[in-house]
Every structure is written in structure tokens, then in C-alpha cells.
Design a protein around this motif. Structure first.
Motif, mmCIF file in Angstrom:
data_model
loop_
_atom_site.group_PDB
_atom_site.id
_atom_site.type_symbol
_atom_site.label_atom_id
_atom_site.label_comp_id
_atom_site.label_asym_id
_atom_site.label_seq_id
_atom_site.Cartn_x
_atom_site.Cartn_y
_atom_site.Cartn_z
ATOM 1 N N ASN A 204 0.857 -1.178 0.000
ATOM 2 C CA ASN A 204 0.000 0.000 0.000
ATOM 3 C C ASN A 204 0.894 1.228 0.000
ATOM 4 O O ASN A 204 1.658 1.452 0.937
ATOM 5 N N PHE B 112 1.086 5.119 0.170
ATOM 6 C CA PHE B 112 0.379 6.330 0.577
ATOM 7 C C PHE B 112 1.158 7.543 0.083
ATOM 8 O O PHE B 112 2.383 7.600 0.234
ATOM 9 N N THR B 113 0.464 8.513 -0.474
ATOM 10 C CA THR B 113 1.053 9.812 -0.785
ATOM 11 C C THR B 113 0.630 10.749 0.336
ATOM 12 O O THR B 113 -0.544 10.761 0.731
ATOM 13 N N ARG C 6 5.962 9.900 0.688
ATOM 14 C CA ARG C 6 5.285 8.616 0.587
ATOM 15 C C ARG C 6 5.579 7.752 1.807
ATOM 16 O O ARG C 6 6.632 7.856 2.430
ATOM 17 N N ASN D 153 3.454 0.571 3.033
ATOM 18 C CA ASN D 153 3.142 -0.506 3.973
ATOM 19 C C ASN D 153 3.241 -1.815 3.200
ATOM 20 O O ASN D 153 2.519 -2.025 2.224
ATOM 21 N N ALA E 17 -6.320 6.862 5.912
ATOM 22 C CA ALA E 17 -6.781 7.561 4.716
ATOM 23 C C ALA E 17 -6.930 9.058 4.976
ATOM 24 O O ALA E 17 -6.636 9.882 4.099
ATOM 25 N N ALA F 281 -3.540 10.784 4.674
ATOM 26 C CA ALA F 281 -2.884 10.720 3.369
ATOM 27 C C ALA F 281 -3.625 11.552 2.331
ATOM 28 O O ALA F 281 -4.822 11.778 2.444
ATOM 29 N N TYR G 20 -3.890 6.912 -1.550
ATOM 30 C CA TYR G 20 -3.288 5.620 -1.225
ATOM 31 C C TYR G 20 -3.677 4.615 -2.294
ATOM 32 O O TYR G 20 -4.694 4.758 -2.960
ATOM 33 N N ASP G 21 -2.815 3.616 -2.471
ATOM 34 C CA ASP G 21 -3.011 2.642 -3.540
ATOM 35 C C ASP G 21 -2.704 1.246 -3.014
ATOM 36 O O ASP G 21 -1.586 0.752 -3.154
ATOM 37 N N PRO G 22 -3.692 0.585 -2.363
ATOM 38 C CA PRO G 22 -3.461 -0.769 -1.855
ATOM 39 C C PRO G 22 -3.527 -1.796 -2.978
ATOM 40 O O PRO G 22 -4.461 -1.794 -3.783
#
Length: 111
Positions: A19, A21-22, A62, A65, A92, A95, A98-100
């Protein structure tokens, strides 16, 4: 900082959540702390949880995870738990995005 050996395997049912996260640079440490706390308080006792590693980018924009689960089904069961949904909402909110992505390890290389 403690060091632990983690087994990464290309066989079997184990899956990995990656995952990304920005985050605003000034919030990176806060997000890392929130993910670290939630992992210790929510995930470590889940029967399908294997391990988690948190990575902070050097440019502070960034947080990654990298979390291992016994199987896709174990990960999906964890997602259904209310305390996990609460944790996801907290992360969330910290951030920008996010891109899980759930993946399976296909190759391993060592020095």
C-alpha cells in the motif's frame, strides 16, 4: 530498532499487501506512527497476519506498507473487522492518496 527475519515464499497461499500512501511531507511521521500503532494494536493478533514493514520515502512524500498475510481469504476476513475499517479510515484521513495492491511473490533474490 529490533531486527526480525521474515520468511518470504513463492510457494503456498501467502499474499502481500503493498500500500503506497502519498502524504504531505509534514504529515509523513504522523502517518507512519498511525500505521505502526494500528499494526501493533489491531493486526498482530489476527490469526492470518504474518508481518508488516513500514517504509518512509526519503523525500517525505510517501509511506509504503508492506504487509504479509497467510492467504487472500485471511486478508479479506481482516478487512471485514470494524476495528480494521476504523484504522483504514484514520490512515486515509492522513494521506492525500493511497493505492493498496494485493500481490503474490513470484521471485526472490539474495546477495
Amino acid at each position: 530498532m529490533p531486527t526480525t527475519t521474515i520468511t518470504v515464499d513463492t510457494d503456498g497461499e501467502q499474499v502481500t499487501l503493498v500500500n503506497i500512501f502519498t502524504v504531505e511531507p509534514e504529515r509523513q511521521a504522523e502517518l507512519v506512527d498511525a500505521l505502526d500503532r494500528a499494526t501493533a494494536e489491531v493486526f498482530v493478533d489476527d490469526p492470518g497476519f504474518v508481518s508488516a514493514n513500514l517504509h518512509a520515502s526519503l523525500d517525505s512524500t510517501r509511506v509504503i506498507n508492506y504487509a504479509q498475510w497467510a492467504s487472500k481469504e485471511a486478508y479479506e476476513r481482516a478487512l471485514a473487522r470494524p476495528e480494521v475499517r476504523e484504522h483504514i479510515g484514520e490512515a486515509a484521513a492522513l494521506a492525500q492518496a493511497y493505492d493498496p495492491t494485493l500481490v503474490r511473490v513470484r521471485a526472490i533474490h539474495h546477495a
